[in-house]
Write a protein that holds these residues in place. Structure first.
Motif, PDB file in Angstrom:
ATOM      1  N   TYR A   7      -7.056  -8.611   2.192  1.00  0.00           N
ATOM      2  CA  TYR A   7      -7.576  -8.719   0.824  1.00  0.00           C
ATOM      3  C   TYR A   7      -7.632  -7.369   0.113  1.00  0.00           C
ATOM      4  CZ  TYR A   7      -8.791 -13.659   1.109  1.00  0.00           C
ATOM      5  OH  TYR A   7      -8.710 -15.029   1.180  1.00  0.00           O
ATOM      6  N   GLY A   8      -7.509  -6.330   0.879  1.00  0.00           N
ATOM      7  CA  GLY A   8      -7.578  -4.979   0.313  1.00  0.00           C
ATOM      8  C   GLY A   8      -7.811  -4.019   1.452  1.00  0.00           C
ATOM      9  N   LYS A  49      -5.011  -2.097  -2.862  1.00  0.00           N
ATOM     10  CA  LYS A  49      -5.972  -2.460  -3.908  1.00  0.00           C
ATOM     11  C   LYS A  49      -6.222  -3.965  -3.887  1.00  0.00           C
ATOM     12  CE  LYS A  49      -4.333   1.274  -6.819  1.00  0.00           C
ATOM     13  NZ  LYS A  49      -3.208   1.590  -7.692  1.00  0.00           N
ATOM     14  N   PRO A  50      -7.460  -4.382  -4.139  1.00  0.00           N
ATOM     15  CA  PRO A  50      -7.779  -5.820  -4.091  1.00  0.00           C
ATOM     16  C   PRO A  50      -6.879  -6.646  -5.025  1.00  0.00           C
ATOM     17  CG  PRO A  50      -9.783  -4.526  -4.197  1.00  0.00           C
ATOM     18  CD  PRO A  50      -8.660  -3.554  -4.380  1.00  0.00           C
TER      19      PRO A  50
END
Lengths: 347, 347
Positions: A7-8, A49-50
């Motif tokens: 997710y990140g 990055k998310p």
């Protein structure tokens, strides 16, 4: 089915997703019996990055074919297979030249950029199954599975570094990086007969495995001090070949410092930079060559597999941790913290 | 004696200087009978700051040995000789490997960085005469002198580009640059049997000579348009080898655009940049290799000379202007303005 998603940075989760299935006549569905976490997975784990997530993860596996599309002819349900980290048709002009990572087929791709599949999972849809999958002559519980799994990426990548660098029995070699690829670059250089293999790495257990794989010297210092140490070991001139298995700028600068005039820097660590010095003061003055790229590991499987089956090489020793899918998030963190060298996943 | 000095950009003068003479037992003094202006001389001619001058100029010559130091054994007064653009001992470990431009001897140097000698002059002191000078089996008035003079630099440099790029009968080649080195890279690729040779250049007379030397195609467009034209000529993928004979960033970017996956960019134009793209998006993704550097032309003289003596190649055709020393300043300007391709000097 269960599969790994990132997710990140620092955020890896194992979740339930719809089952993968055959979609095209050239696909196969493979039930994964062994997968792993790659050093290259640590780059997004450090920086993703998310908004770029969630992303399916994993590009190395062994598994059992469960279903095939109507056009698949080389594998059938029940076969144990290994897959390279790149999908290719194995028939185009680039594949025929052994450059499967530049396969011209529209479906050719890296697993890492396949949007809806990942290999740290229970199952995976394999495009271009005839080109991508290679049958293994053992069973899924064979003690050779860890070593055979390295044919997916890290052994083939270390071998590619050595081949692209032109390693032979007349070459002195420096290997930069004590991760799994660096250590298997040592093994590959040894296998190709290199006269001297200097491993640059600081992690004692890893450099110990490097010596076992064939390193004749270990240099733990970095930067100018490390460069001076390699030069001391090579009569002042550096080594004919440098196998760069890290991918960041300090590793490239180190390579420039230890390569001999007329030598080769062979890169297999994915560069985390785009621009770098290549002018008169770095590469040009002494005819230093630059080689490497994503390893066409599919091209090397037939050559390397017999050495594993016969016990001549044991690349599976790079796996120092085994987990199930639940343990994957912790496995990422252990590798990031360098507590684990490489994590084997038994889904 | 009279010799050429550069005082700064656009400011070349021929002046009276103290005679060169043998200083060390390994020196020879050579009376120059043929020299020339090099495309690389145009870089300082365009940009040299007055505070960096005056600099002695010229790194290519044929001449007659006039005096030798006590240790010189391979040439004697009266011999006609040619010299490479780099001084080397021809005996160190690098010279033995054919990398004379990385000669380990303390006196090894490029003529361009010898502070008190230059070859656009009446005479020159040659350090390491046994290693540097090669005897010619003709007289100073031979019609072959222009072609033999190219053994000093531009033929050997074009040949080096092709050798470092791995040109053979299975390769398609793009040559970037229609200067003397680019044109002789065409000739060299042809000599090594290249299947297709695409010359990128805009100057009609030069590309005409390029066709005579073996170019199968000429592309006059630059940038994206030029890249598209080369791709059209090569089934969309570009050429296996790119011989980059210019040295500026647009030429490097053009090379990236026309090189085939798995191919080689071989650079012999002295890079006017230090940093350049070599990451995933440029070299790495498709295993593009980078090769080249200052040509060890000394290593190639024995191989190339017979082809000149037998008339199989006529590299001297790159000289389209002849002058005496008085005409040297105008010769620089003519080459800078692309009115002359390469100026031969008869001092």
């Amino acid at each position: 089915m269960r599969a790994t998603l990132m997710y990140g940075a620092g955020d890896v989760r194992v979740e339930n997703l719809p089952d993968s299935a055959v979609k095209l006549p050239t696909d196969a569905l493979v039930r994964i019996t062994a997968s792993c976490i790659c050093g290259s997975d640590l780059w997004p784990y450090a920086s993703m990055k998310p908004e770029d997530g969630p992303a399916r993860m994993g590009h190395e596996f062994i598994g059992i074919v469960e279903d095939t599309g109507s056009e698949v002819t080389t594998v059938k349900p029940g076969d144990l297979v290994v897959a390279p980290f790149a999908i290719s048709d194995n028939t185009c002009e680039f594949c025929r030249e052994g450059l499967h990572t530049s396969c011209a087929h529209a479906q050719a791709n890296f697993w890492d950029t396949e949007p809806e599949e990942g290999c740290q999972a229970e199952a995976v849809r394999v495009p271009l199954a005839d080109g991508t999958l290679v049958k293994l002559p053992v069973t899924a519980d064979s003690a050779l599975i860890p070593s055979l799994l390295t044919l997916s990426d890290v052994l083939g990548t270390g071998h590619h570094a050595a081949v692209a660098g032109g390693v032979d029995e007349r070459t002195r070699v420096t290997v930069i990086g004590d991760g799994a690829v660096g250590l298997l670059a040592v093994l590959s250089a040894k296998r190709l007969g290199a006269e001297q293999i200097i491993l640059m790495g600081r992690h004692h257990a890893r450099t110990g495995l490097g010596r076992e794989f064939g390193a004749t010297d270990v240099v733990s210092a970095r930067g100018e001090e490390g460069i001076a140490a390699v030069r001391d070991l090579t009569g002042g001139h550096g080594t004919h070949v440098v196998l760069e298995a890290v991918g960041n700028m300090p590793a490239y600068e180190q390579a420039l410092g230890v390569v001999r005039p007329g030598g080769v820097i062979s890169r297999v660590g994915v560069p985390q930079y785009e621009e770098a010095p290549i002018g008169f003061g770095s590469l040009f003055r002494h005819n230093i060559r630059l080689a490497g790229g994503p390893a066409p590991v599919r091209a090397y499987i037939e050559e390397l597999m017999p050495d594993i089956l016969d016990g001549r090489i044991e690349p599976g020793k790079v796996f120092d941790t085994t987990t199930d899918l639940d343990g994957v998030p912790a496995g990422y963190q252990d590798m990031a913290d360098r507590r684990s060298l490489k994590v084997l996943i038994r889904p």
